[in-house]
Write an enzyme that holds these catalytic residues in place. Structure first.
Site, PDB file in Angstrom:
ATOM      1  N   ASP A 478       0.830  -1.202   0.000  1.00  0.00           N
ATOM      2  CA  ASP A 478       0.000   0.000   0.000  1.00  0.00           C
ATOM      3  C   ASP A 478       0.867   1.255   0.000  1.00  0.00           C
ATOM      4  OD1 ASP A 478      -2.332   1.471   0.004  1.00  0.00           O
ATOM      5  OD2 ASP A 478      -3.186   0.461   1.753  1.00  0.00           O
ATOM      6  N   ASP A 548     -10.515   2.137  -3.259  1.00  0.00           N
ATOM      7  CA  ASP A 548     -11.000   1.920  -1.895  1.00  0.00           C
ATOM      8  C   ASP A 548     -12.526   1.955  -1.830  1.00  0.00           C
ATOM      9  OD1 ASP A 548      -8.584   1.523  -0.651  1.00  0.00           O
ATOM     10  OD2 ASP A 548      -8.344   3.594  -0.013  1.00  0.00           O
TER      11      ASP A 548
END
Length: 728
Positions: A478, A548
């Site tokens: 990430d 997301d």
């Protein structure tokens, strides 16, 4: 022959299966672009070039007849200071302060195989499927030499491009702009299609007429960003999915980039693509060289779907070297939306047990397993397993999950550092930050200076220590903030403009070390969702978390825009909770599953709370995805109805196996109305003369593609339908 060279005429032609790309050296040794489009065999097309007078535009001193202005002629690699008043590909500052480089043709070389770059990822060729053309240009006065590379993938209708500059002079120069490619089209009316967005709404399709104003777009986020994607199109006015001519461009790069598109005074068009130039500069000492990232382009004379297929195929076959690029991807369950930071080893084992019960293959432990990481304000950089929180060692936890028949994966955010961390307390100088100023924050975190070797060594050591301690088969890598504080204590005054690019070079070096040491580990990229969804990342990791935002209705647009350049096999997509965590929307399980199956399928919710009915639904959709996974990830993808078309109340897409023996149709209705008509869908990609079974009925491929398929009248909130189609 893929590359044709006429040395007498100095005419160079790149031939692919369906396209022709042609260049020619002009009277004063400048390299001109002649043609890129549908294939034309054995023809000098230089008659197309402008040969009229140069009115109110500069022309070369040698052009006594006032013909030959570089503003009016289509160029292959336009440069600063030569009288070209459009967007140039190369802008540099000489030692004496002048901004000019006049590149003239020097030589040409045809190379079997595909070129590569020293420090940047590129597409690669298998078994002689590509050739390379290298054209060398030189400015004799300054000693600047530029090599233009063209990688020709003949069967894919794809051409890659890169440029390498060498300073063969005696004085240093400063590069202000060096694009990977420029393309001039002599005539034609075009629209520009680009993909803009923001967090939670990445890659929105937008089509604009190409105008005489310069349209410039890109990223200054330090990553390729959710604001814009490096992939964009130039399309004819009447071009649609199935008809018309269109050009596609993309960049194998994960940092700041810049693209321009403009129409010239006489109707010619130009696009450029390469490194972002807002703050970029690079000092090139005598004897040094600099390489641009690789650009990739393709042309289709048969609409945008065909263009997408060109990109999908070359990405799947010639970009990522991970064994997972061709292997079946595991169906995963991620604990983040179920627990966020509030978990123990016991809770993770409960989720893993439930994951096995619905047919998943992989359990992923997300953020919160390391250091003092109990919220997102601390501990980034302290990559030491928090055994107190887990109640055991990582190895013990993984063995328990492996014993259930599941693989194990885990989350990392290696590029970041928290001020409240042991790493920051020991090495505050490792964080990017302007001197004597307080750092800008995002998510209460700073960015590590990956241009520094000692930082990369530390990260590689810590990642290795964790992976070596347990049987980890998956990493979610990430990166949750843009990079803004562009100052490195490791760079001298006057060279801070190099930091943006040096950061990305450092990132690629680290990725290369990790992937070489752990070739059996599947890496999924993530950057606040889809903020770094680009070809540079896909060189190291075969899949990327698309957004997301897991709401299936929002995802329709996100995944639609992503599909223009990136294959379904690259898109991470999961079933999440309803009401959705991001926007509160309520959607049926079947629709959440249908949308998630257009990607690398998984679950992002607390499956321990499933009712018996939900468990059975999950088993059903996991089984269905595994049935169609090979076709979904490796077949041809067709966009049938767009979420950006305001006249539609539905979105539809279809995947078809390469041999056309099976297909899978998905329809999602976004606005159900009373007294609705039936839904009709014309399929694509089938064999017209073959017969196919659909829901127990037999239809010819021609009937399904031309007359269409009658579905039903949908009711309820956001209903969907999936249909498996098999050749008989």
């Amino acid at each position: 022959m893929t590359i044709l060279v006429d040395k007498k005429k100095k005419l160079f032609t790149l031939q692919t299966k369906n396209t022709t790309y042609q260049m020619k050296v002009g009277k004063f040794d400048h390299l001109y672009h002649i043609y890129y489009g549908k294939r034309i065999d054995h023809q000098d097309l230089s008659y197309l070039m402008y040969n009229g007078p140069s009115h109110y535009v500069p022309y070369p001193h040698e052009a006594k007849n006032r013909v030959g202005s570089l503003t009016l002629l289509s160029q292959e690699y336009p440069t600063v200071g030569t009288g070209d008043l459009g967007s140039v590909a190369l802008d540099l500052e000489n030692y004496d302060g002048t901004r000019v480089v006049d590149l003239k043709y020097k030589n040409i070389e045809v190379i079997n195989g595909k070129y590569s770059l020293e420090k940047l990822p590129t597409f690669y060729a298998n078994n002689g499927e590509a050739q390379t053309l290298k054209i060398t240009l030189v400015d004799d006065l300054t000693g600047i030499e530029v090599e233009l590379f063209y990688g020709v993938f003949g069967n894919n209708d794809v051409i890659t491009r890169a440029a390498r500059m060498s300073n063969l002079g005696k004085k240093p120069i400063k590069i202000h702009k060096m694009q990977s490619m420029s393309l001039d089209l002599i005539f034609g009316q075009y629209d520009l299609v680009h993909f803009h967005g923001r967090w939670g709404a990445e890659r929105n399709y937008e089509r604009l007429p190409l105008s005489h104003n310069v349209t410039s777009f890109g990223s200054n986020y330090g990553v390729s960003s959710s604001k814009e994607n490096p992939g964009f199109l130039l399309v004819g006015k009447n071009t649609n999915e199935t008809d018309g001519y269109c050009y596609g461009f993309n960049l194998v790069y994960s940092g700041n980039f810049r693209a321009t598109a403009e129409q010239g005074a006489l109707g010619q068009s130009r696009v450029t693509l390469g490194l972002g130039d807002d703050q970029f500069s690079w000092k090139l000492e005598p004897g040094e060289l600099f390489e641009s990232p690789e650009a990739v382009m393709s042309f289709s004379g048969y609409g945008m779907t065909n263009l997408s297929h060109n990109f999908h195929d070359v990405i799947r076959n010639n970009l990522c070297r991970s064994k997972y690029e061709k292997a079946r991807r595991p169906v995963l369950v991620n604990n983040w939306e179920a627990t966020e930071f509030d978990f123990t080893g016991k809770k993770l084992l409960q989720i893993a047990k439930a994951a096995k019960g619905i047919g998943a293959d992989l359990f992923v432990m997300d953020d919160g397993w390391f250091g003092n990481r109990y919220d997102d304000n601390r501990a980034l950089g302290d990559w030491f397993v928090n055994e107190k929180k887990l109640g055991c060692s990582l190895n013990e936890l993984v063995k328990k999950i492996n014993a259930m028949g599941l693989d194990f994966g885990m989350w990392f955010e290696p590029e970041m550092i928290s001020e409240d961390s042991e790493l920051y307390r020991h090495h505050p100088d490792w964080a990017l930050n302007f001197p004597q100023r307080k750092a800008l924050l995002d998510r209460n975190q700073l960015v590590l200076d990956l241009s520094r070797e000692e930082v990369r060594d530390y990260l590689f050591e810590r990642i290795s220590a964790v992976l070596d301690s347990a049987n980890v088969s998956y990493i979610k890598w990430d990166m949750n903030r843009p990079i803004t504080d562009w100052y490195s204590k490791n760079l001298t005054k006057g060279r801070q403009g190099e930091l943006q690019h040096r950061y990305i070079l450092g990132l690629y070096e680290l990725f290369g070390r990790v992937t070489r040491k752990y070739p059996d580990v599947l890496i999924e990229g993530c950057s606040a969702g889809g903020a770094r969804f680009d070809l540079g990342m896909l060189s190291y990791e075969p899949q990327i978390w698309t957004s997301d935002n897991t709401d299936p209705i929002n995802r329709l647009g996100i995944q639609y825009g992503t599909s223009f350049f990136y294959p379904v096999s690259a898109m991470g997509s999961h079933i999440s909770d309803s009401p959705n965590q991001q926007n509160g929307r309520v959607t049926p399980f079947s629709t959440r599953a249908a949308v998630a199956m257009c990607g690398t399928f998984g679950y992002e919710l607390d499956i321990t709370k499933f009712s018996d009915e939900q468990k059975e639904q999950a088993k059903k959709y996991t089984k269905l995805y595994k049935k169609v996974q090979d076709m979904t990830c490796n077949g041809d993808y067709y966009r049938l109805a767009s979420p950006f078309d305001r006249s539609n109340d539905l979105v539809a897409w279809q995947v078809v196996s390469k041999d056309k023996s099976e297909s899978f149709l998905t329809v999602v209705v976004t606005n159900v109305v009373a007294n609705a008509s039936f839904v009709y869908v014309q399929l694509r990609g089938l064999e017209a003369s073959d017969n196919y079974e659909v829901n127990g009925e037999i239809y010819s491929g021609a009937a399904l593609m031309n007359a269409g398929l009658k579905l039903g009248r949908f009711k309820g909130d956001y209903p969907s339908q999936q249909i498996y189609i098999k050749e008989v």
